[in-house]
Design an enzyme around this catalytic site. Sequence first.
Site, mmCIF file in Angstrom:
data_model
loop_
_atom_site.group_PDB
_atom_site.id
_atom_site.type_symbol
_atom_site.label_atom_id
_atom_site.label_comp_id
_atom_site.label_asym_id
_atom_site.label_seq_id
_atom_site.Cartn_x
_atom_site.Cartn_y
_atom_site.Cartn_z
ATOM 1 C CB ILE A 14 31.647 -9.120 -97.930
ATOM 2 C CG1 ILE A 14 31.907 -9.366 -99.420
ATOM 3 C CG2 ILE A 14 32.622 -9.908 -97.055
ATOM 4 C CD1 ILE A 14 33.212 -8.772 -99.935
ATOM 5 C CG PHE A 15 27.782 -11.135 -92.131
ATOM 6 C CD1 PHE A 15 27.097 -10.036 -91.626
ATOM 7 C CD2 PHE A 15 28.078 -12.176 -91.266
ATOM 8 C CE1 PHE A 15 26.732 -9.975 -90.291
ATOM 9 C CE2 PHE A 15 27.709 -12.130 -89.934
ATOM 10 C CZ PHE A 15 27.029 -11.026 -89.442
ATOM 11 N N GLY A 16 30.800 -9.542 -92.184
ATOM 12 C CA GLY A 16 31.892 -9.701 -91.234
ATOM 13 C C GLY A 16 31.356 -9.787 -89.820
ATOM 14 C CE1 TYR A 17 33.020 -15.212 -87.602
ATOM 15 C CE2 TYR A 17 32.212 -14.834 -89.828
ATOM 16 C CZ TYR A 17 32.984 -15.551 -88.939
ATOM 17 O OH TYR A 17 33.733 -16.613 -89.380
ATOM 18 N N GLY A 18 33.874 -10.750 -87.186
ATOM 19 C CA GLY A 18 35.082 -10.687 -86.354
ATOM 20 C C GLY A 18 35.798 -9.391 -86.644
ATOM 21 C CB SER A 19 39.306 -8.588 -87.509
ATOM 22 O OG SER A 19 39.455 -9.413 -88.642
ATOM 23 C CD GLU A 94 38.780 -13.129 -93.095
ATOM 24 O OE1 GLU A 94 38.592 -14.041 -92.281
ATOM 25 O OE2 GLU A 94 39.079 -11.976 -92.743
#
Length: 189
Positions: A14-19, A94
């Site tokens: 799972i890719f996260g780019y914010g919080s 999300e």
Amino acid sequence: MPQDVLPETSSLWIFGYGSLVWNPDFSYSRSKVGHIQGYKRRFWHGDNFYRGDKDTPGRVVTLVEDLEACTWGVAYEVTGSQVEESLKYLNVREATRGGYVSKMVEFTPRDQDEDASLALVYIATSDNPIYLGPASPAEIAAQIAICRGHTGHNIEYLLRLADFMRMYCPEVEDDHLFSIEAAALALVI
């Protein structure tokens, strides 16, 4: 989330780019800093729960397609029962509350000795009712400076994301992020 988006597997990235880069808030087996190609991070999405409210929505990041761009963040591997648990949690965080849709993308780890893999990412699109769209760094910063939601001030979100980039991706220039950060700090200092 549509099941046809996910491959049949007992593990998932799972890719996260914010919080998610500083607060995944779900159990995972391991994590890797890296990037995805073809997207740029933008503070164009509204948040009327976590970092804002219905009267004053905050601004959080989403991804906008751009073939020349790449976005840095963190990929988390979930395995076994973590897969179902994390997806259940993220679908509320999300999708339901955040208005994001999911997509599988290729994630490239920072460590060049490691192979790329497919990762699930959440993206808010312009057809979402709380999507705010483009604005100048000064306008975005002014909005961020005054907003607060259930998890805190919107400026905290901005500053934590900028801190992550400086700490884990110091060679990467994210002009959009850093120009908004500078404008917001000028307002609050």
